[in-house]
Design an enzyme around this catalytic site. Structure first.
Site, short mmCIF file in Angstrom:
data_model
loop_
_atom_site.label_atom_id
_atom_site.label_comp_id
_atom_site.label_asym_id
_atom_site.label_seq_id
_atom_site.Cartn_x
_atom_site.Cartn_y
_atom_site.Cartn_z
N GLY A 22 3.70 -23.21 20.20
CA GLY A 22 2.40 -22.98 20.75
C GLY A 22 2.24 -21.53 21.66
N SER A 23 3.23 -21.00 21.30
CA SER A 23 2.84 -19.56 22.32
C SER A 23 1.70 -18.61 21.85
CB SER A 23 4.31 -18.74 22.42
OG SER A 23 4.47 -18.21 21.12
N ASN A 24 1.64 -18.81 20.46
CA ASN A 24 0.33 -18.05 19.86
C ASN A 24 -0.89 -18.84 20.46
OD1 ASN A 24 0.91 -15.59 18.11
ND2 ASN A 24 2.50 -17.19 17.59
N MET A 97 3.59 -25.44 9.92
CA MET A 97 4.59 -25.37 9.09
C MET A 97 4.26 -26.30 7.82
SD MET A 97 6.23 -23.25 10.56
CE MET A 97 7.67 -23.26 9.43
N ILE A 99 1.57 -26.70 4.15
CA ILE A 99 0.81 -26.06 3.15
C ILE A 99 -0.37 -26.67 3.10
CG2 ILE A 99 0.86 -25.32 0.73
CD1 ILE A 99 3.38 -23.97 1.93
N LEU A 100 -1.37 -25.83 3.11
CA LEU A 100 -2.81 -26.49 2.97
C LEU A 100 -3.15 -26.68 1.67
CD1 LEU A 100 -4.73 -24.43 5.58
CD2 LEU A 100 -3.84 -26.73 5.90
N ASN A 114 -3.97 -16.80 9.43
CA ASN A 114 -2.78 -17.14 9.67
C ASN A 114 -1.97 -16.09 10.18
OD1 ASN A 114 -0.19 -18.61 9.73
ND2 ASN A 114 0.51 -17.79 7.81
N HIS A 116 1.86 -14.16 10.28
CA HIS A 116 3.09 -14.29 9.84
C HIS A 116 4.01 -13.50 10.32
CE1 HIS A 116 5.91 -15.11 6.46
NE2 HIS A 116 6.01 -13.92 6.14
N GLU A 181 2.82 -10.38 18.28
CA GLU A 181 2.05 -11.37 17.67
C GLU A 181 1.16 -11.94 18.70
OE1 GLU A 181 3.87 -15.09 15.97
OE2 GLU A 181 5.56 -13.75 15.32
C1 GRF Z 1 5.29 -17.57 15.02
O1 GRF Z 1 6.46 -16.70 14.91
C2 GRF Z 1 4.47 -17.50 13.79
O2 GRF Z 1 4.48 -15.94 13.48
C3 GRF Z 1 4.90 -18.10 12.71
O3 GRF Z 1 5.74 -19.32 13.57
C4 GRF Z 1 5.77 -19.07 14.98
C5 GRF Z 1 4.96 -19.93 15.74
O4 GRF Z 1 5.52 -19.71 17.22
N1 GRF Z 1 4.21 -18.53 11.88
P1 GRF Z 1 4.55 -20.45 18.16
O5 GRF Z 1 4.46 -21.80 17.97
O6 GRF Z 1 3.12 -19.78 18.29
O7 GRF Z 1 5.08 -20.08 19.66
#
Ligand code: GRF
Length: 196
Positions: A22-24, A97, A99-100, A114, A116, A181
């Site tokens: 969940g860092s994003n 992680m 697929i929808l 999304n 990537h 990101e």
């Molecule tokens: C990120 O590198 C994102 O690009 C990929 O999965 C990772 C998720 O990281 N799809 P986080 O859970 O947001 O830390």
């Protein structure tokens, strides 16, 4: 954007779908807390109860939902209902992680994005950083794109490059890419919502 007493207020409810760290999600939440933010995170869904990102969501008082809905039509129907009920205008996949289904994607056409960890269309799918190391690429990066039924192939919203140095490995590349990101995902959300 609405105004109340001359101040800009949150206009759009968004949902973030996660599977892990969940860092994003955190970078998105932080951006949403800025004064005059165009959006607020109203729902965090995880397909896994153990996802660390759920704790983050709770810390910020955000509604959470645990559902592995990609495995069952009935569960998917429930999630669609909840997303609609919460007036979610955009679904942001952030390390989700699963697929929808085509049905889910159709239900929110143009409203799922999304992030990537590669410069799409290069390296769709998993293990992107390993591929960068193996091919001795001098640049890599990340891409925010719309989700369509073809994996990692929807229209690109934002992309950012980062340099790969000779001593870099999978772990150092992941760190560098993650840093950008966190910068571009909130920006991409604003970009998409500004066109609604
Ligand atoms: C990120 O590198 C994102 O690009 C990929 O999965 C990772 C998720 O990281 N799809 P986080 O859970 O947001 O830390």
């Amino acid at each position: 954007m609405k105004k109340s007493n001359g101040n800009l207020v949150h206009s759009f409810n968004i949902a973030v779908f996660i599977s892990g760290r969940g860092s994003n999600l955190l970078s998105i939440i932080k951006k949403s807390l800025n004064r005059n933010s165009l959006f607020r995170v109203s729902l965090v869904l995880s397909n896994k109860g153990s996802a660390k990102g759920l704790k983050l969501a709770k810390k910020y008082g955000i509604k959470t939902l645990i559902s592995d809905f990609t495995k069952s039509k009935a569960k998917e129907k429930k999630v669609i209902k909840i997303v609609n009920k919460n007036q979610i205008k955009l679904i942001c996949l952030a390390g989700f992680m699963k697929i929808l289904s085509n049905n889910f994607i159709k239900s929110f056409k143009g409203k799922i994005i999304n992030i990537h960890p590669s410069l799409l269309p290069k390296y769709k799918g998993l293990n992107t950083h390993e591929k960068v190391v193996k091919n001795k690429d001098t640049y890599t990066g990340c891409t925010v794109h719309f989700v369509t039924k073809k994996l990692d192939s929807g229209e690109i919203i934002l992309k950012k490059k980062v340099r790969v140095k000779i001593n870099d490995n999978k772990i150092t590349i992941e760190k560098k890419v993650l840093k950008i990101e966190h910068k571009i995902y909130p920006e991409a959300i604003v970009k998409v919502l500004s066109n609604f």
